[in-house]
Enzyme design. Structure first.
Site, PDB file in Angstrom:
ATOM      1  N   PRO A  44       7.691  85.362 -20.287  1.00  0.00           N
ATOM      2  CA  PRO A  44       8.557  85.388 -21.464  1.00  0.00           C
ATOM      3  C   PRO A  44       9.617  86.475 -21.341  1.00  0.00           C
ATOM      4  O   PRO A  44       9.325  87.594 -20.933  1.00  0.00           O
ATOM      5  CB  PRO A  44       7.575  85.698 -22.605  1.00  0.00           C
ATOM      6  CG  PRO A  44       6.247  85.249 -22.108  1.00  0.00           C
ATOM      7  CD  PRO A  44       6.268  85.508 -20.633  1.00  0.00           C
ATOM      8  N   GLU A  45      10.842  86.114 -21.667  1.00  0.00           N
ATOM      9  CA  GLU A  45      11.938  87.071 -21.628  1.00  0.00           C
ATOM     10  C   GLU A  45      12.337  87.402 -23.056  1.00  0.00           C
ATOM     11  O   GLU A  45      11.657  87.008 -24.005  1.00  0.00           O
ATOM     12  CB  GLU A  45      13.095  86.488 -20.819  1.00  0.00           C
ATOM     13  CG  GLU A  45      12.699  86.146 -19.383  1.00  0.00           C
ATOM     14  CD  GLU A  45      13.814  85.518 -18.571  1.00  0.00           C
ATOM     15  OE1 GLU A  45      15.002  85.815 -18.854  1.00  0.00           O
ATOM     16  OE2 GLU A  45      13.524  84.739 -17.648  1.00  0.00           O
TER      17      GLU A  45
END
Length: 285
Positions: free
Chosen positions: A2-3
């Site tokens: 996840p960014e």
């Protein structure tokens, strides 16, 4: 992994789901998830505390518990979900926060790479992983001049610089590829060769793309879901990432996958022409 858009989406979901809720007790099933303090101290400190707010810094989630702050990183596939206590537990559930009203905030992690640190809130500014982070993408300090000043001292690819969390907090492989495509810059371009105008295009593209990705709930490229168990939708709007051999949405040329900065990298070689300085040692198919 996840960014920023995915972590921000998770944060917003958790804020609406658990802010104001009380942790009755915590149950740790995989001790290595908790880095500090000891698991016994971790569970003892969490008895009866209230979750005041859920914040984000870079890719970290910060649960404000008053005197304590729980700092957690989802790494590759960590996720949080709110369940009724009587609901069956899914595999790879490693930490359970038993809340009031008969509900549980459960942390699941197939890869088991996620981390949790419970520290005194007064020590938050001295917490090393957060101290090392650069400005947020929407921080007013992050200007084209700031970026070019860093570029001038980096004889490495622009992609490597943008992936460096000490330069900008929160970017990862997906969004760096998309940002550089929109800015019309090849990922293997030497950072020190980029002009102020190029740095400005990167800043503008970065903010446009991240705003759009957050509005769409992030990108569910692998297993990402938000706090409600919902997938993001921005993967449907990606222009280069994961689109190897598909036509460019701008010029129709095929998207190719290269290796830049040690990462799989997607580019349109017509819209993002390789720089003269590129060599096979820096960029290979």
């Amino acid at each position: 992994m996840p960014e920023l858009p995915e972590v921000e989406t998770v944060r917003r979901g958790l804020q609406s789901l658990v802010a104001g809720r009380k942790i009755m007790r915590a149950e740790v099933r995989l001790p290595r998830i908790v880095r500090t303090p000891s698991v016994d101290e971790f569970t003892q400190e969490l008895l009866g505390v209230t979750i005041h707010e859920v914040r984000r810094r870079g890719k970290y989630l910060l649960f404000d518990l008053g005197a304590q702050t729980l700092i957690t990183h989802l790494r590759m596939e960590g996720r949080y979900g709110l369940y009724r206590a009587e609901e069956a537990q899914l595999p790879h559930t490693h930490v359970i926060f038993h809340l009031d009203q008969g509900q549980e905030l459960r942390y699941q992690d197939v890869r088991q790479f996620g981390t949790m640190d419970l520290i005194p809130s007064f020590a938050l500014e001295k917490f090393s992983p957060l101290l090392q982070l650069g400005p947020e993408p929407f921080d007013k300090r992050l200007t084209a001049k700031y970026l070019q000043a860093i570029f001038q001292h980096r004889k490495t690819s622009v992609k490597a610089v943008l992936l460096d969390q000490r330069v900008i907090a929160g970017l990862g492989n997906i969004y760096v590829d998309e940002i550089l495509f929109r800015a019309r810059i090849h990922p293997a371009e030497y950072a020190q060769d980029l002009s102020l105008h190029a740095a400005r295009r990167i800043v503008v593209a970065m903010r446009e793309i991240l705003r759009q990705a957050i509005a769409h709930g992030g990108s569910s490229v692998r297993s990402y879901v938000n706090g409600f168990g919902e997938e993001g939708q921005y993967q449907l709007a990606l222009h280069v990432y994961g689109r190897t051999a598909q036509p460019c949405t701008v010029c129709g040329a095929p998207i190719v996958k290269l290796r830049v900065a040690g990462r799989g990298t997607h580019v349109c070689t017509k819209c993002q022409r390789p720089p003269y300085s590129c060599t096979k040692s820096k960029m290979r198919l």
